[in-house]
Design a protein around this motif. Structure first.
Motif, PDB file in Angstrom:
ATOM      1  N   UNK A 196       0.833  -1.209   0.000  1.00 50.46           N
ATOM      2  CA  UNK A 196       0.000   0.000   0.000  1.00 50.46           C
ATOM      3  C   UNK A 196       0.863   1.252   0.000  1.00 50.46           C
ATOM      4  N   UNK A 197       2.030   1.165   0.634  1.00 51.48           N
ATOM      5  CA  UNK A 197       2.995   2.265   0.633  1.00 51.48           C
ATOM      6  C   UNK A 197       4.338   1.719   0.170  1.00 51.48           C
ATOM      7  N   UNK A 198       5.093   2.539  -0.547  1.00 51.24           N
ATOM      8  CA  UNK A 198       6.370   2.075  -1.082  1.00 51.24           C
ATOM      9  C   UNK A 198       7.219   3.287  -1.437  1.00 51.24           C
ATOM     10  N   UNK A 199       8.502   3.061  -1.577  1.00 53.07           N
ATOM     11  CA  UNK A 199       9.391   4.156  -1.951  1.00 53.07           C
ATOM     12  C   UNK A 199       9.431   4.300  -3.466  1.00 53.07           C
ATOM     13  N   UNK A 200       9.772   5.506  -3.882  1.00 51.74           N
ATOM     14  CA  UNK A 200       9.935   5.751  -5.314  1.00 51.74           C
ATOM     15  C   UNK A 200      11.007   4.828  -5.874  1.00 51.74           C
ATOM     16  N   UNK A 201      12.083   4.623  -5.108  1.00 55.36           N
ATOM     17  CA  UNK A 201      13.179   3.767  -5.575  1.00 55.36           C
ATOM     18  C   UNK A 201      12.697   2.343  -5.818  1.00 55.36           C
ATOM     19  N   UNK A 202      11.837   1.821  -4.921  1.00 56.30           N
ATOM     20  CA  UNK A 202      11.313   0.467  -5.110  1.00 56.30           C
ATOM     21  C   UNK A 202      10.516   0.370  -6.411  1.00 56.30           C
ATOM     22  N   UNK A 203       9.673   1.370  -6.628  1.00 57.57           N
ATOM     23  CA  UNK A 203       8.838   1.352  -7.828  1.00 57.57           C
ATOM     24  C   UNK A 203       9.683   1.417  -9.094  1.00 57.57           C
ATOM     25  N   UNK A 204      10.708   2.270  -9.086  1.00 63.07           N
ATOM     26  CA  UNK A 204      11.537   2.408 -10.274  1.00 63.07           C
ATOM     27  C   UNK A 204      12.315   1.115 -10.560  1.00 63.07           C
ATOM     28  N   UNK A 205      12.734   0.429  -9.481  1.00 60.25           N
ATOM     29  CA  UNK A 205      13.437  -0.843  -9.671  1.00 60.25           C
ATOM     30  C   UNK A 205      12.552  -1.886 -10.344  1.00 60.25           C
ATOM     31  N   UNK A 206      11.228  -1.750 -10.120  1.00 61.27           N
ATOM     32  CA  UNK A 206      10.280  -2.686 -10.722  1.00 61.27           C
ATOM     33  C   UNK A 206       9.787  -2.201 -12.080  1.00 61.27           C
ATOM     34  N   UNK A 207      10.397  -1.137 -12.579  1.00 60.19           N
ATOM     35  CA  UNK A 207      10.086  -0.684 -13.920  1.00 60.19           C
ATOM     36  C   UNK A 207       8.910   0.256 -14.039  1.00 60.19           C
ATOM     37  N   UNK A 208       8.448   0.825 -12.931  1.00 56.06           N
ATOM     38  CA  UNK A 208       7.326   1.762 -12.992  1.00 56.06           C
ATOM     39  C   UNK A 208       7.848   3.120 -13.468  1.00 56.06           C
TER      40      UNK A 208
END
Length: 324
Positions: free
Chosen positions: A14-26
């Motif tokens: 439900x909450x996540x860091x921008x870095x996590x999302x970018x690592x997953x290709x978002x």
């Protein structure tokens, strides 16, 4: 017509860091989508769907603090932990929430307190504060949390109510009996007071002697203290009532059992569902049919006009003592 945002990777909570999302290709444009917010720098959170019901405002505010704490925890270094009012909310302890709604985030002394939008950073003496992990979040232990409230809660009744919630032995012998272990013991609260000099220690000492293990809610604590401070006998808390044949009639919030006087706080939970509403009506009718006098109180009586609490109980006691 607004397009429905593309689904996010299932690995993102439900909450996540921008870095996590970018690592997953978002991509950057998806992270700016209307279904996401940025409660803290470098953190994204899914915006909760609007509720179709009308939740209690205080409960909604507490749920929002829990949600924000989970969001902040995604960027929290291991030296930080939640404390004070935020920790109390995370432990489920009823406390009035500050108007600024900032999260209390602390570190041990000699480390740099966090400075971030939406956060109230604190440096605490490690001799006075113990930290644990609860539901995946780092926060002060229940006893340390209560001791920290001595410097932030304005009304002395609320400090007692928080202590009551920490040591509550929530049990009922009759009906569908239930029980739950306490968050802390009286000995642990006493040890937290005696650990050393801290802000609000005088208020903590005053409150400690008034804490009870059988109070189930903040309003119950307030009613009990209002009556005691008005010179009335201390009422019993959460009393199981039975008829003359030993059949369970119901559990009442506060009572003078010898006079068969029950004092009931009519909180919002009484009207949450039709089933609960009918259950409460049946319970109170059973008590009245068996000779109990019911004093019903509302939020306004307890927190705005406590003199009315005293007047109503005095009338009930006077009538019973006069044999009416």
């Amino acid at each position: 017509m607004m397009r429905t945002p593309r689904p996010l990777p299932t690995e993102l909570a439900e909450s996540f860091t921008v870095a996590e999302a970018r690592r997953l290709g978002v991509g950057r444009s998806r992270l700016d989508g209307p279904d996401l917010e940025r409660p803290f720098r470098g953190v994204l959170a899914r915006i909760p769907a609007a509720s179709s019901s009308s939740p209690d405002l205080a409960e909604h505010a507490r749920a929002e603090i829990v949600r924000l704490a989970r969001a902040y925890s995604t960027r929290m270094p291991p030296t930080e932990f939640f404390s004070h009012t935020t920790a109390a909310v995370l432990w489920g302890v009823p406390v009035p929430l500050p108007l600024d709604r900032l999260l209390d985030v602390s570190v041990h002394r000699h480390r740099r307190a966090p400075r971030a939008r939406g956060v109230r950073g604190r440096e605490l003496d490690p001799r006075l504060v113990h930290v644990t992990v609860g539901d995946g979040l780092r926060l002060t232990t229940p006893a340390s949390t209560w001791a920290g409230l001595g410097s932030v809660l304005r009304h002395p009744y609320d400090l007692v109510a928080a202590g009551d919630a920490m040591v509550c032995l929530r049990t009922s012998k009759g009906g569908n009996g239930f029980s739950a272990p306490p968050l802390a013991t009286l000995d642990q609260l006493r040890a937290a007071i005696d650990a050393g000099r801290r802000p609000g220690v005088g208020s903590l000492r005053d409150a400690f002697g008034r804490i009870r293990t059988d109070s189930w809610s903040r309003p119950e604590t307030w009613v009990r203290l209002i009556l005691i401070d008005a010179g009335l006998p201390e009422p019993s808390l959460n009393v199981d009532a039975y008829d003359d044949d030993g059949r369970f009639l119901g559990c009442v919030d506060l009572a003078y059992p010898d006079l068969k006087i029950a004092i009931e706080y009519e909180g919002a939970h009484h009207w949450q569902t039709a089933e609960q509403f009918h259950r409460d009506i049946d319970r109170l009718d059973r008590l009245v049919e068996n000779g109990w006098r019911i004093v019903r109180l509302t939020k306004s009586h307890v927190f705005i006009t406590p003199s009315e609490v005293v007047r109503r109980v005095l009338v009930a006691r006077g009538q019973r003592l006069a044999g009416r």
